[in-house]
Design an enzyme around this catalytic site. Sequence first.
Site, mmCIF file in Angstrom:
data_model
loop_
_atom_site.group_PDB
_atom_site.id
_atom_site.type_symbol
_atom_site.label_atom_id
_atom_site.label_comp_id
_atom_site.label_asym_id
_atom_site.label_seq_id
_atom_site.Cartn_x
_atom_site.Cartn_y
_atom_site.Cartn_z
ATOM 1 N N ARG A 35 0.806 -1.220 0.000
ATOM 2 C CA ARG A 35 0.000 0.000 0.000
ATOM 3 C C ARG A 35 0.842 1.275 0.000
ATOM 4 O O ARG A 35 0.679 2.130 -0.864
ATOM 5 C CB ARG A 35 -0.952 0.029 1.208
ATOM 6 C CG ARG A 35 -1.891 1.221 1.155
ATOM 7 C CD ARG A 35 -2.696 1.386 2.436
ATOM 8 N NE ARG A 35 -3.568 0.262 2.702
ATOM 9 C CZ ARG A 35 -4.346 0.166 3.779
ATOM 10 N NH1 ARG A 35 -4.327 1.138 4.686
ATOM 11 N NH2 ARG A 35 -5.119 -0.874 3.975
ATOM 12 N N HIS A 81 -8.045 -4.267 -7.802
ATOM 13 C CA HIS A 81 -7.820 -3.542 -6.543
ATOM 14 C C HIS A 81 -9.148 -3.363 -5.796
ATOM 15 O O HIS A 81 -9.771 -2.302 -5.878
ATOM 16 C CB HIS A 81 -7.193 -2.178 -6.864
ATOM 17 C CG HIS A 81 -6.541 -1.497 -5.694
ATOM 18 N ND1 HIS A 81 -5.349 -1.915 -5.157
ATOM 19 C CD2 HIS A 81 -6.923 -0.431 -4.957
ATOM 20 C CE1 HIS A 81 -5.012 -1.137 -4.148
ATOM 21 N NE2 HIS A 81 -5.949 -0.226 -4.001
ATOM 22 N N TYR A 126 -17.405 13.096 -13.910
ATOM 23 C CA TYR A 126 -17.293 14.280 -14.765
ATOM 24 C C TYR A 126 -15.980 14.334 -15.547
ATOM 25 O O TYR A 126 -15.916 14.935 -16.604
ATOM 26 C CB TYR A 126 -17.407 15.560 -13.931
ATOM 27 C CG TYR A 126 -18.720 15.688 -13.192
ATOM 28 C CD1 TYR A 126 -19.924 15.707 -13.874
ATOM 29 C CD2 TYR A 126 -18.751 15.794 -11.801
ATOM 30 C CE1 TYR A 126 -21.129 15.822 -13.199
ATOM 31 C CE2 TYR A 126 -19.945 15.912 -11.116
ATOM 32 C CZ TYR A 126 -21.133 15.922 -11.814
ATOM 33 O OH TYR A 126 -22.324 16.037 -11.161
#
Length: 750
Positions: A35, A81, A126
Amino acid sequence: METIELDYEGIEQLPLKTFTEKAYLDYSMYVILDRALPHIGDGLKPVQRRIVYAMSELGLQATAKYKKSARTVGDVLGKFHPHGDSACYEAMVHMAQPFTYRYPLIDGQGNWGSPDDPKSFAAMRYTEARLAHYAEVLLTELGQGTVDWTANFDGTLDEPVLLPARLPNVLLNGATGIAVGMATDIPPHNLVEVAEAAVLLLEKPRTTVEELCEIIQGPDFPTGAEIITPRAELIEAYRTGHGSVRMRACYEVENGEIVVTALPYQASGGKVLEQVAAQMVAKKLPMVEDLRDESDHENPTRLVIVPRSNRIDIEALMSHLFSCTDLERSARINFNMIGLDGRPRVKDLLAILKEWLEFRTDTVRRRLEYRLGKVNSRLHLLEGLLVAYLNLDEVIRIIRTEDKPKAALIKRFDLTELQADYILDTRLRQLARLEEMKIKGEQDELVRERDALQQTLASKARLKTLIKKEIQADAEKYGDARRSRLVDRAPAQALDETALIPSEPVTIVLSKNGWVRVARGHEIDPVEMSYKSGDEFAAVARGRSNQLAVFIDSSGKTYALPAHSLPTARGQGEPLSGRLKPSDGARFVGVMAGGPEQLYLLATDSGYGFVARLGDMYTRNKAGKATLSVPKGAQVLPPVPVRSLQDDWIVAVSSEGYMLVIPVAELPQMSRGKGNRIINIPSAKLKSREEFVAAIDCIQDGEKLTVYAGKKYKTMKAAEVDEFAGERGRRGRKLPRGYQKVERIRVEMK
């Protein structure tokens, strides 16, 4: 009540300590390895690697059309993931922000945040994205047998363990992350410099960190700005793997206005303006008149600071702003990353480049071996196909007449199964005479390629040369000029608060009840000012607005406050007890003002005193500083300014009318204490308070002295005053009848 018997058969039982220790260690290792920390090979964390790979699988190359970011995030989460979509999208945004990544991996369209607020990006529904051209550095060799593959989280797909980076991306784009018990802070660097250093190390393996630092002079941040860290500190950081780098904004002067054109890495222009404006509101920056933010698409950073006049020292002003705003800030250096051995470790610059070159060498070797295998396989097939062309009629007869043509072909022409299958799969149109010539031409070309590959794999020098040429080619293709200039600058120096305040003459007035106020000018008569009912004038000091006002209380403690911060004389002031914390029962009896070298006579009505520097009485402690020792039963007299140790004479008058004049030079200069005897008062009278020092002042030759006793007063010329001169510690002479109950004295200066 029915009892239930529990059956623990088949259930593993562990002590809670063992279970929690193992669970926490497993979690820690997951956070560290999967991570938070980048890998030295491709410089990416797992989520970044999966985003780039997923985008390549979606066909979002730099020349493709943009696709909605939500599509990419969905693929990443669904295939590789399985974590939060917001965290994944934020990682994607960082790789697209040109002010965050030195060499962005993603080309975004839409609102992807701004330097003022990097988290102001639009939602993923968007925005649109595709891979940037630089991402080819990580992906070009992916399908060429260069890296290992592993199953995804549900075992339905394969994903690359690493991406075959052609450049040391771990240094180029850097990384930040917090794991469990460790963190990483790798600043970005310039691609051309890092590539040149890698080539140097490839050619000269014994290169030192200092030699590498001749090429890689320091980090290169995407926002520009200046790096002002001394070179020795940068070399030490590269040698040890941890340190810090200090950045300073760039500015220009245009028509008398200061224009900031580049900010330190991750500094916000809006926050800088807020910090400057806060100082202006607090009246700590009187030399700045106005602020403007003129940043736009053409000028991403353009902050305008307008000085109050052209007499302002711009360098001193900017030095002050550098010291107290984000126009100058530090970034940590901590080269902590996962190495080729799969372990996290802090590495120095030399170790990073050496290990990455080892990774790159292995990657190139695997690529060449993979290609060699492909070439040999193709040559094997072409060899069988050529046999078929040379015996075309026989091959056709076998295919037409034999029940098992594959076995017959293998037996007749000594072919392998692969060759026989390839012959049987060949189309009739390829049996033309022209095709035979093409096959021989392809065969010759592949033989030449095979020989070249074998020679390269067999020679370390050839392999190094190949790697070197590829690094140089990529540097030329993707490299650019350095943005962060390395310069030697003097340390930023905050302006002294007194230097920020206009120097104006002021009169500080203290009342009997401890109320204080400040009036502009020195022509103020404090006695004639209005006071609250039951209050009256006590002491006055004349100084300047940029100096400290020093107060003394009845216990002999001194206190300091900036004169400009005291309430104005438009009202009746404020009680000092609201700002200071005198001891119980103590009251303020005097006030002093002037520079640190200004001398004052401090005395008690027991007849003792000394000369003190005003600077020795300064203190930030609200509870004050012990300065004058007050004998039991005695009281502190208002302090008297000393104009000259050579020319001043002390005039001390007792309540019984005894007056003594001595040179001020006969008193010691001390920072604290009781002092020496000025005038002698019998101890019995002093204890009973029958007699004490009623007034004390300093006078110079030619000045007049007025003695006040009730409604009567007597003005004495210099010659009359001289008659009371004597040795320090004497009783003095008695004043004329009628003036022996002295209340106060006043010196009329020349």
